[in-house]
Design a protein around this motif. Sequence first.
Motif, mmCIF file in Angstrom:
data_model
loop_
_atom_site.group_PDB
_atom_site.id
_atom_site.type_symbol
_atom_site.label_atom_id
_atom_site.label_comp_id
_atom_site.label_asym_id
_atom_site.label_seq_id
_atom_site.Cartn_x
_atom_site.Cartn_y
_atom_site.Cartn_z
ATOM 1 N N GLY A 195 -63.579 -78.171 18.018
ATOM 2 C CA GLY A 195 -63.884 -79.478 18.520
ATOM 3 C C GLY A 195 -64.577 -80.629 17.729
ATOM 4 N N THR A 196 -65.331 -79.987 16.643
ATOM 5 C CA THR A 196 -66.028 -81.167 16.075
ATOM 6 C C THR A 196 -65.147 -82.204 15.018
ATOM 7 O OG1 THR A 196 -67.855 -79.732 15.830
ATOM 8 C CG2 THR A 196 -68.102 -81.496 14.501
ATOM 9 N N GLU B 231 -57.548 -71.495 10.975
ATOM 10 C CA GLU B 231 -56.002 -71.232 10.465
ATOM 11 C C GLU B 231 -55.385 -70.357 11.424
ATOM 12 O OE1 GLU B 231 -55.698 -69.986 6.521
ATOM 13 O OE2 GLU B 231 -55.332 -72.216 5.756
ATOM 14 N N GLY B 232 -54.304 -70.904 11.896
ATOM 15 C CA GLY B 232 -53.471 -69.898 12.499
ATOM 16 C C GLY B 232 -52.674 -71.018 13.578
ATOM 17 N N LYS B 233 -51.673 -70.126 14.689
ATOM 18 C CA LYS B 233 -51.090 -71.181 15.539
ATOM 19 C C LYS B 233 -51.697 -72.007 16.608
ATOM 20 C CE LYS B 233 -46.986 -68.336 15.418
ATOM 21 N NZ LYS B 233 -45.852 -67.555 16.176
ATOM 22 N N GLU B 234 -51.482 -73.278 16.755
ATOM 23 C CA GLU B 234 -52.257 -74.212 17.288
ATOM 24 C C GLU B 234 -52.196 -73.506 18.918
ATOM 25 O OE1 GLU B 234 -54.740 -77.312 18.200
ATOM 26 O OE2 GLU B 234 -54.280 -76.375 16.261
ATOM 27 N N PHE B 235 -51.338 -73.027 19.340
ATOM 28 C CA PHE B 235 -51.226 -72.531 20.759
ATOM 29 C C PHE B 235 -52.419 -71.676 20.970
ATOM 30 C CE2 PHE B 235 -49.783 -70.106 24.305
ATOM 31 C CZ PHE B 235 -49.415 -71.028 25.148
ATOM 32 N N ARG C 195 -58.857 -84.768 20.465
ATOM 33 C CA ARG C 195 -59.431 -84.709 19.221
ATOM 34 C C ARG C 195 -58.469 -84.038 18.212
ATOM 35 N NH1 ARG C 195 -65.798 -83.868 19.213
ATOM 36 N NH2 ARG C 195 -66.617 -85.840 20.538
ATOM 37 N N ARG C 196 -57.913 -82.700 18.459
ATOM 38 C CA ARG C 196 -57.357 -82.077 17.676
ATOM 39 C C ARG C 196 -55.695 -82.713 17.313
ATOM 40 N NH1 ARG C 196 -59.129 -77.637 15.901
ATOM 41 N NH2 ARG C 196 -56.951 -76.792 15.222
ATOM 42 N N SER D 230 -53.432 -81.682 14.256
ATOM 43 C CA SER D 230 -53.484 -80.425 14.604
ATOM 44 C C SER D 230 -52.496 -80.116 16.063
ATOM 45 C CB SER D 230 -54.733 -79.697 14.843
ATOM 46 O OG SER D 230 -55.391 -79.764 13.666
ATOM 47 N N ASN D 231 -51.213 -80.255 15.770
ATOM 48 C CA ASN D 231 -50.456 -80.346 16.924
ATOM 49 C C ASN D 231 -49.442 -79.144 17.312
ATOM 50 O OD1 ASN D 231 -50.746 -83.135 17.527
ATOM 51 N ND2 ASN D 231 -49.232 -83.747 15.877
#
Length: 682
Positions: A99-100, A149-153, A222-223, A228-229
């Motif tokens: 979240g930063t 790193e990895g899937k956003e879900f 924020r993402r 980062s979708n």
Amino acid sequence: MDDRSKQILDELMHNPNVASVVLEKKYNLTRRQFGYSMNKINEWLMAKHLPVIERTRQGHFIIDQSVFTDLTSQENDLAAVSILSEKQRTYMIMLMLIGTKEELSLYHFTAELEVSKNTVLHDLKQVQAYLEKYELSIRYSRKSGYLLEGKEFQVRKLLIHVTYRIFQMADGEQKIKKAAHVDEKEIEEFRSRIEKVENKLHLKFTDEKLAMMPYILLFILRRVQKGSNITESSIPYEELSDTKEYQATEEIFRETENIPREERLFITLHLLTTNVYRSDFTIEEDAIPDLLPEVDNMLRLFEKSACIYLQERDKLLEHLIQHIKPAYYRIKFNLTETVFLQQDVSKEFKEIHHLVKQSMGPLEELIGHPVPDNESTFITMLVSGWMVKQGESIDKKVKAIVVCPQGVSISRLMFHDLKELFPEFVFLDSLSIRDFLHYSLDYDVVFSTSSLATDKKLFLSKAFLSQEEKQRFRKQVMMDMHGFVPNEIDIDHLMDIIKTHVPLPDEEALKKDLSRYMSKDKDEAVKTYAANRNLPLNELIVPEHITLKKSVDSWEDAVRVAAGPLVKSGKIEQRYIEAMVQQSDKDPYIVIGPNIAIPHAAPEEGVNEVGMSLLRIEDGVDFTEGYRIHLIVIIAAVDKKKHIHALMQLMRFAHAETDRNQTIAAKTITDIRRLIDLYSHE
């Protein structure tokens, strides 16, 4: 202070009456280790010019009031001056990664957590280990610092989980604001939007969820703004876009441009999976299609298993639907780890929970996934609370288990038959002897096909009982348990007794209600029997599934030949045959009668659809020494119940010597089919 000493001091501040032996056990400490921590605590208190904590010989603590006053005052809050535990630092690092806004270096972590560089490096290894179950990892570059790193879900799932964990810490909300540089105005804006969503949806979220949701939504936004979708198709558009929650996302993303459809779907999912305190919608208009009837079926199965009658079922269903609707989406989209429970429960709660889990079939079939323990525990809490409210309890009911070494299908059949024979007993489980030796729930009665070492009442029974044997066995058990055999209640006689004491404005209505109540177990048994009759024996063993052979080379060949028609029709896969062959070595109890055996394996080992096939071997084949088999019936079961009625009919056939011998001697498939038909209408 070190982490351990800080945790012990926290515990003493919240629970000063706790005994030292309890703390030693809770934190897995030896007496010497505990003494070391107490010395550290007292050194810290002396440095602050506070009285030390004394211990009595009985292991209790004497804490001066000034310690409480000082440590809980606004200027000297313990949470502010003490360091976080390793696990808490792990959650804080993950929150910062999610979240930063700024790029993160080791300096950011050391400054925020107030620990050394080496401690942060150690914590990052712990974070990496934690992230593995989310299929995520940490990457570091000089340009971008530390990144997830990895899937956003998966990141979003982690976000919800971590936010909850930090909220449970002392002063957790302030820790989130400080670590992620959250402005109070931002949170107030999202709170305002959520309240408008509540009004739009005509519901109220629980206080806990309402406190957390602004932060979760802020971090998601924020993402999204960082790029980062959620791009993968992990959320089906059609299922969620028609919900009123999808329309409510307009309020969440107000004044924010270019929000991808997938992000709106995720927020929709978050709203759908969030527990509500109250909803103004009726269960008919607010529920998922078929949810109400399946929850009703689940409740009826529980009533039957627990031998109780739940009053005001409509109100209970309303409460259940209100909880199960968000649980439905959590289970379906693998978000159940965001639900947390306290594990300390009573013995009776464990028993009720066990019966609730056994009744989950209709709900699991609707969702398409098993219901996890944490979700079923919430359902148990609602049901058991309702039972307490109406004065119901299973604690004083007779609780029974069935122990049968003769394979899964025979064990289930015996369990089913005994449950129908003794509707006043609570049947907990059917077990193998090995499982019985380690069974953890309390029970009063054991039904078994063989002698067992137990201090509970043991009743020996055959796996299959004729109607006459059932009547005799019921009398034997009830005489042994109660000293009498319960008779059927005469409703007319009962009405005569009632009329002598109270006036009856509507005698017929009362009689009808009493009759319905007294016969509820019978009604359920009839419904269950009727439902099972949909698959009689002759609908499963169709002519195309019958094979006649003079001889075969081996038992393994016999199983393969017998299963051939099921493979050809697509009901089973080839691997199911190999599983049956291997299972035969471990399960000699597939022989259910003279000259007849029922090979089978687990559904997940290659069953596509319920089915049965029959092989008649005129000369027979050796199964094991002393067992010559002429009839092999392959059973392909997709669940625990669809084949049970046909299996009961097959068991009756297996114990009918004349018809069994005629089948072995039959010359045509038509002759065998005629004999199967005789047992398919019982």
